[in-house]
Design a protein around this motif. Structure first.
Motif, PDB file in Angstrom:
ATOM      1  N   LEU A 127      67.889 -19.639 -28.131  1.00  0.00           N
ATOM      2  CA  LEU A 127      67.830 -18.190 -27.910  1.00  0.00           C
ATOM      3  C   LEU A 127      66.762 -17.815 -26.876  1.00  0.00           C
ATOM      4  N   ALA A 128      66.461 -18.750 -25.996  1.00  0.00           N
ATOM      5  CA  ALA A 128      65.428 -18.536 -24.977  1.00  0.00           C
ATOM      6  C   ALA A 128      65.715 -17.311 -24.110  1.00  0.00           C
ATOM      7  N   SER A 129      66.981 -17.009 -23.880  1.00  0.00           N
ATOM      8  CA  SER A 129      67.335 -15.863 -23.031  1.00  0.00           C
ATOM      9  C   SER A 129      66.890 -14.533 -23.654  1.00  0.00           C
ATOM     10  N   ARG A 130      66.690 -14.507 -24.980  1.00  0.00           N
ATOM     11  CA  ARG A 130      66.218 -13.282 -25.641  1.00  0.00           C
ATOM     12  C   ARG A 130      64.701 -13.147 -25.549  1.00  0.00           C
ATOM     13  N   ASN A 131      64.027 -14.185 -25.047  1.00  0.00           N
ATOM     14  CA  ASN A 131      62.575 -14.170 -24.864  1.00  0.00           C
ATOM     15  C   ASN A 131      62.257 -14.747 -23.484  1.00  0.00           C
ATOM     16  N   PRO A 132      62.648 -14.025 -22.415  1.00  0.00           N
ATOM     17  CA  PRO A 132      62.565 -14.588 -21.065  1.00  0.00           C
ATOM     18  C   PRO A 132      61.164 -14.997 -20.619  1.00  0.00           C
ATOM     19  N   GLN A 133      60.115 -14.343 -21.127  1.00  0.00           N
ATOM     20  CA  GLN A 133      58.754 -14.720 -20.720  1.00  0.00           C
ATOM     21  C   GLN A 133      58.248 -15.930 -21.494  1.00  0.00           C
ATOM     22  N   GLY A 134      58.947 -16.297 -22.576  1.00  0.00           N
ATOM     23  CA  GLY A 134      58.583 -17.492 -23.330  1.00  0.00           C
ATOM     24  C   GLY A 134      57.265 -17.384 -24.085  1.00  0.00           C
ATOM     25  N   MET A 135      56.818 -16.169 -24.366  1.00  0.00           N
ATOM     26  CA  MET A 135      55.545 -15.946 -25.064  1.00  0.00           C
ATOM     27  C   MET A 135      55.810 -15.263 -26.401  1.00  0.00           C
ATOM     28  N   CYS A 136      54.967 -15.537 -27.377  1.00  0.00           N
ATOM     29  CA  CYS A 136      55.140 -14.909 -28.699  1.00  0.00           C
ATOM     30  C   CYS A 136      54.993 -13.391 -28.621  1.00  0.00           C
ATOM     31  N   ARG A 137      54.069 -12.911 -27.813  1.00  0.00           N
ATOM     32  CA  ARG A 137      53.842 -11.462 -27.764  1.00  0.00           C
ATOM     33  C   ARG A 137      55.028 -10.690 -27.184  1.00  0.00           C
ATOM     34  N   THR A 138      55.908 -11.379 -26.450  1.00  0.00           N
ATOM     35  CA  THR A 138      57.079 -10.708 -25.881  1.00  0.00           C
ATOM     36  C   THR A 138      58.369 -11.037 -26.623  1.00  0.00           C
ATOM     37  N   ARG A 181      42.636 -20.937 -36.978  1.00  0.00           N
ATOM     38  CA  ARG A 181      43.729 -21.109 -36.032  1.00  0.00           C
ATOM     39  C   ARG A 181      44.823 -20.079 -36.277  1.00  0.00           C
ATOM     40  N   LYS A 182      45.365 -19.550 -35.182  1.00  0.00           N
ATOM     41  CA  LYS A 182      46.523 -18.657 -35.263  1.00  0.00           C
ATOM     42  C   LYS A 182      47.760 -19.506 -35.475  1.00  0.00           C
ATOM     43  N   ARG A 183      48.751 -18.906 -36.129  1.00  0.00           N
ATOM     44  CA  ARG A 183      50.035 -19.578 -36.292  1.00  0.00           C
ATOM     45  C   ARG A 183      51.109 -18.508 -36.467  1.00  0.00           C
ATOM     46  N   ARG A 184      52.306 -18.816 -36.009  1.00  0.00           N
ATOM     47  CA  ARG A 184      53.464 -17.943 -36.217  1.00  0.00           C
ATOM     48  C   ARG A 184      54.620 -18.796 -36.700  1.00  0.00           C
ATOM     49  N   SER A 185      55.449 -18.199 -37.576  1.00  0.00           N
ATOM     50  CA  SER A 185      56.610 -18.906 -38.119  1.00  0.00           C
ATOM     51  C   SER A 185      57.757 -17.927 -38.290  1.00  0.00           C
ATOM     52  N   LYS A 196      50.570 -18.084 -29.673  1.00  0.00           N
ATOM     53  CA  LYS A 196      50.780 -17.497 -28.345  1.00  0.00           C
ATOM     54  C   LYS A 196      52.090 -17.954 -27.703  1.00  0.00           C
ATOM     55  N   THR A 197      52.395 -19.241 -27.842  1.00  0.00           N
ATOM     56  CA  THR A 197      53.562 -19.829 -27.186  1.00  0.00           C
ATOM     57  C   THR A 197      54.425 -20.542 -28.230  1.00  0.00           C
ATOM     58  N   PRO A 198      55.737 -20.292 -28.238  1.00  0.00           N
ATOM     59  CA  PRO A 198      56.593 -21.002 -29.200  1.00  0.00           C
ATOM     60  C   PRO A 198      56.561 -22.504 -28.959  1.00  0.00           C
ATOM     61  N   ASP A 199      56.530 -23.258 -30.061  1.00  0.00           N
ATOM     62  CA  ASP A 199      56.573 -24.714 -29.950  1.00  0.00           C
ATOM     63  C   ASP A 199      57.938 -25.135 -29.411  1.00  0.00           C
ATOM     64  N   ALA A 200      57.965 -26.255 -28.711  1.00  0.00           N
ATOM     65  CA  ALA A 200      59.192 -26.776 -28.106  1.00  0.00           C
ATOM     66  C   ALA A 200      60.296 -26.908 -29.145  1.00  0.00           C
ATOM     67  N   GLY A 201      61.510 -26.517 -28.738  1.00  0.00           N
ATOM     68  CA  GLY A 201      62.676 -26.659 -29.581  1.00  0.00           C
ATOM     69  C   GLY A 201      62.955 -25.495 -30.511  1.00  0.00           C
ATOM     70  N   GLY A 202      62.007 -24.572 -30.657  1.00  0.00           N
ATOM     71  CA  GLY A 202      62.216 -23.415 -31.516  1.00  0.00           C
ATOM     72  C   GLY A 202      63.253 -22.475 -30.925  1.00  0.00           C
ATOM     73  N   PHE A 203      63.873 -21.652 -31.767  1.00  0.00           N
ATOM     74  CA  PHE A 203      64.924 -20.735 -31.323  1.00  0.00           C
ATOM     75  C   PHE A 203      64.548 -19.958 -30.061  1.00  0.00           C
ATOM     76  N   PHE A 204      63.330 -19.408 -30.018  1.00  0.00           N
ATOM     77  CA  PHE A 204      62.932 -18.514 -28.926  1.00  0.00           C
ATOM     78  C   PHE A 204      61.998 -19.182 -27.916  1.00  0.00           C
TER      79      PHE A 204
END
Length: 184
Positions: free
Chosen positions: A92-103, A54-58, A78-86
């Motif tokens: 900080l959702a506005s700094r990651n407008p596409q809501g994806m880890c790759r962006t 499994r992939k994971r990001r932290s 691939k996608t930030p878990d709910a409630g995370g900064f980005f």
């Protein structure tokens, strides 16, 4: 075994966080540190059958996390878990407008304050390894420095027309140095 499981755990709902975890050690240690029956042991290799990868990001806002939960994480890489900064609902959702880890800006090369090439958001692979005689798999956490090796291994198996779950896998450690001379 099912009877023992039912006696010990009953209707307890188990999740990934309940399984024993084994981290790839830092550069100073050249063996796996494994706890068995409450005792710490050192093992040259870990052998078993991979039943899942499994992939994971932290991401931690602090440079050195102190065992606390990440400020932003992704269970699928691939996608930030709910409630995370980005995450889309994060502060900080506005700094990651596409809501994806790759962006996400924290997943970009060079975002790590310790390294001009690294990512502030740690990419990992969780290797679920079923070992002989064990009821539950252990989870080996492969860091970013090992992700390419994990992907390469799986691709080699694919070329040989074998699934990773159909072969016995042995994990060993090889010391290396970064471009800045840091041992890992």
């Amino acid at each position: 075994r099912l009877e023992i499981y039912e006696d010990n755990l009953g209707d307890e709902e188990l999740s990934v966080r309940n399984f024993k975890k084994i981290k790839v050690p830092s550069g100073e240690i050249d063996s796996w540190q494994v706890t068995k029956a409450g005792k710490q042991t050192s093992e040259e290799s870990l052998t078993g059958v991979l039943i899942a990868i499994r992939k994971r990001r932290s991401y931690w806002e602090k440079e050195d996390p102190d065992g606390s939960f990440p400020d932003c994480a992704s269970s699928d890489g691939k996608t930030p878990d709910a409630g995370g900064f980005f995450a889309p609902d994060g502060p900080l959702a506005s700094r990651n407008p596409q809501g994806m880890c790759r962006t996400c800006p924290m997943a970009k090369r060079g975002s790590d304050p310790k390294s001009d090439k690294g990512q502030a958001c740690r990419e990992q692979r969780l290797l679920f390894l079923a070992q002989e005689g064990a009821f539950f798999p252990v989870i080996v956490t492969a860091p970013r420095t090992s992700v390419d090796n994990v992907v390469g291994y799986v691709m080699d198996l694919f070329e040989g027309q074998k699934a990773y779950s159909a072969v016995e896998t042995s994990l060993s450690l090889v010391k290396d140095k970064s471009s800045k001379g840091q041992t890992y």
